[in-house]
Design a protein around this motif. Structure first.
Motif, short mmCIF file in Angstrom:
data_model
loop_
_atom_site.label_atom_id
_atom_site.label_comp_id
_atom_site.label_asym_id
_atom_site.label_seq_id
_atom_site.Cartn_x
_atom_site.Cartn_y
_atom_site.Cartn_z
N SER A 27 -19.75 -35.00 16.26
CA SER A 27 -19.09 -34.03 17.07
C SER A 27 -17.81 -33.38 16.09
CB SER A 27 -18.39 -34.28 18.34
OG SER A 27 -19.62 -34.65 19.27
N LEU A 28 -17.78 -31.95 16.13
CA LEU A 28 -16.98 -31.48 15.03
C LEU A 28 -15.33 -31.60 15.72
CD1 LEU A 28 -16.31 -29.63 12.63
CD2 LEU A 28 -16.69 -27.53 14.27
N THR A 29 -14.54 -32.00 14.92
CA THR A 29 -13.22 -32.02 15.53
C THR A 29 -12.24 -31.19 14.42
OG1 THR A 29 -12.75 -34.19 14.50
CG2 THR A 29 -13.60 -34.16 16.85
N VAL A 30 -11.08 -30.86 15.04
CA VAL A 30 -10.03 -30.39 14.21
C VAL A 30 -8.68 -30.84 14.72
CG1 VAL A 30 -8.95 -28.11 13.50
CG2 VAL A 30 -11.35 -27.99 14.21
N THR A 31 -8.00 -31.47 13.57
CA THR A 31 -6.71 -32.11 13.83
C THR A 31 -5.64 -31.69 12.66
OG1 THR A 31 -7.38 -33.96 12.47
CG2 THR A 31 -7.76 -34.12 14.93
N SER A 32 -4.28 -31.63 12.95
CA SER A 32 -3.47 -31.41 12.40
C SER A 32 -2.56 -32.90 12.05
CB SER A 32 -2.46 -30.28 12.79
OG SER A 32 -2.01 -30.75 14.12
N ALA A 33 -2.18 -32.69 10.81
CA ALA A 33 -1.22 -34.06 10.46
C ALA A 33 0.19 -33.95 11.10
CB ALA A 33 -0.84 -33.92 9.00
N SER A 34 0.64 -32.66 11.28
CA SER A 34 1.99 -32.62 12.03
C SER A 34 1.91 -31.47 13.26
CB SER A 34 3.18 -32.09 10.88
OG SER A 34 4.27 -31.92 11.55
N GLN A 35 2.69 -31.54 14.41
CA GLN A 35 2.64 -30.70 15.28
C GLN A 35 3.70 -29.71 15.31
OE1 GLN A 35 -0.02 -30.59 17.50
NE2 GLN A 35 -0.75 -32.15 16.31
N SER A 36 4.64 -29.92 14.39
CA SER A 36 5.66 -29.20 14.03
C SER A 36 6.04 -28.92 12.71
CB SER A 36 6.98 -29.46 14.98
OG SER A 36 8.05 -28.78 14.82
N ILE A 37 6.20 -27.80 12.22
CA ILE A 37 6.19 -27.49 10.88
C ILE A 37 7.74 -26.48 11.11
CG2 ILE A 37 5.67 -26.63 8.65
CD1 ILE A 37 3.01 -27.07 9.56
N GLU A 38 8.64 -26.87 10.10
CA GLU A 38 9.92 -26.10 9.93
C GLU A 38 10.22 -25.77 8.54
OE1 GLU A 38 14.67 -26.23 10.79
OE2 GLU A 38 13.41 -26.85 12.51
N VAL A 39 10.02 -24.49 8.10
CA VAL A 39 10.36 -24.46 6.55
C VAL A 39 11.40 -23.41 6.27
CG1 VAL A 39 8.00 -24.74 6.08
CG2 VAL A 39 8.62 -22.41 6.83
N GLN A 40 11.90 -23.19 5.12
CA GLN A 40 12.84 -22.40 4.80
C GLN A 40 11.98 -21.02 4.48
OE1 GLN A 40 16.10 -22.25 4.15
NE2 GLN A 40 16.49 -24.40 4.62
N SER A 41 12.67 -19.78 4.54
CA SER A 41 11.83 -18.75 4.28
C SER A 41 11.20 -18.41 2.78
CB SER A 41 12.90 -17.47 4.40
OG SER A 41 13.83 -17.44 3.48
#
Length: 393
Positions: A27-41
């Motif tokens: 089955s095809l699955t899509v996951t992310s390493a982090s659920q929250s990303i905060e970056v500088q401009s």
């Protein structure tokens, strides 16, 4: 027991072989390493992992705000996409306030469709991204209404102020005085939405939410509050006479802002607006045209003391002039002129069709004439015989 065990082992071996040689059947699955990303401009990237791999997999990125409004991200000069054997990467070259939100990558391999859990993406060093799920609200008098407002990142400690602006129907710009708790609620960092209690005609207009942090101020889209169409509710910026033919009840508030007319059957209303609503923060140019002169004239007239019949007499010269200006000769209408006029058509198909019609009519006439030529000899003989008989007599 032995047969059962052997059969079970065979099934396990078959599954291992199928998995090893046909990995894409998983089955095809899509996951992310982090659920929250905060970056500088500036530059930023968002990565999602694809299982079992990216072979034959396509997809698109979407971003949504706190109010649930979403849009598809178009890969262009500011957005680029990278693909590896087991991941998709969205690269943002120059992050802005508009890039703050929840990111989802929806993937498909032609059989399965999958998407990741939304990734919260925030940018520091930019004004808040303010959104609302509302655009136009129709209300009744006395109703309580909450104007939705939300912002990213939802961190009240970083917000210095929340204000609601208003552009009234008369064009007056102002900020809501939240200290009037009997009328308003909300409009604070922990609850940026605005609650308006006991709505009346003064509450009509255009609203927007302003959220400020130490970098700048973000504004929400506009929200319009209006009464249902057909309600006869008039502002003080209008000079109005309303009369019911078959009985009515009317309420007029002196030095106020409302003039409400409730009718049983029919009514006649003469309204001249003497104010112009301007856009937020933008003044209108002065007008010296004839139309402005008419507005100024009617603004000085107190027509509320006249009956409908008296108004008809007062307005008769203007109505006659207007009727004369609007009257047209029906014989000069293009529909009448073109009714008996054939329009020229330069299309080859039209010319061929016309030529065919002409040839058809000519051939038809020739056939009719030819049918008479067949018996013309017999007619000539008959005429000679009759003539000879007459001569002998």
């Amino acid at each position: 027991m032995t047969l059962y065990t052997n059969g079970k082992m065979k099934c396990i071996i078959a599954i291992v072989i199928i998995t090893a040689y046909y990995p894409n059947t998983l089955s095809l699955t899509v996951t992310s390493a982090s659920q929250s990303i905060e970056v500088q401009s500036g530059f930023a990237s968002i990565v999602v992992n694809i299982s079992p791999n990216t072979v034959g997999v396509t997809g698109n990125w979407t971003i949504s705000d706190m109010s649930g409004n979403s849009k598809k991200i178009v890969i262009d000069n500011n957005y680029m996409q990278g693909i590896s054997s087991n991941s998709f990467t969205l690269m943002i070259l120059d992050t802005k306030t508009s890039d703050i939100g929840f990111y989802i990558f929806k993937a498909t391999d032609g059989v399965d469709v999958a998407e990741n859990t939304p990734i919260t993406f925030t940018v520091t060093g930019v004004p808040p991204k303010v959104s609302t799920s509302m655009s136009k609200e129709t209300v009744d008098i006395g109703q309580t209404l909450t104007l939705n407002c939300s912002y990213m990142k939802y961190d009240p400690s970083s917000i210095s102020s929340v204000k609601w602006g208003k552009n009234s129907t008369s064009g007056t710009l102002s900020y809501i005085d939240i200290s009037v708790t009997s009328k308003y609620g909300g409009s604070v960092a922990t609850n940026p939405s605005l609650t308006i209690k006991n709505i009346d005609i003064n509450d009509l207009g255009v609203y927007w939410c302003e959220v400020e942090n130490n970098v700048g101020t973000g504004e929400s889209p506009y929200i319009t509050i209006e009464f249902p169409q057909g309600d006869s509710v008039l502002t003080q910026a209008e000079t109005t006479t309303a009369t019911s033919i078959h009985g009515s009840t009317s309420t007029v508030t002196e030095k106020g802002t409302t003039s409400t007319v409730t009718e049983k059957v029919t009514k006649s209303t003469v309204t001249e607006k003497v104010t112009t609503m301007t856009d937020k923060g933008e003044d209108m140019c002065p007008c010296n045209c004839d139309y402005r002169a008419k507005l100024d004239y009617w603004a000085t007239q107190n027509v509320t003391n006249y009956t409908f019949e008296e108004l008809k007499i007062i307005l008769k010269p203007e109505l006659d002039k207007l009727e004369k200006e609007l009257r047209i000769d029906k014989h000069n209408l293009s529909a009448v002129i073109r009714k008996l006029t054939s329009a020229h058509d330069k299309r080859p198909s039209a010319r061929h069709l016309g030529s065919f019609g002409i040839v058809f009519l000519i051939v038809l006439c020739l056939l009719i004439f030819a049918s008479d030529l067949i018996s013309i000899k017999q007619h000539i003989i008959t005429i000679k015989r009759i003539w000879n008989i007459k001569v002998k007599r």
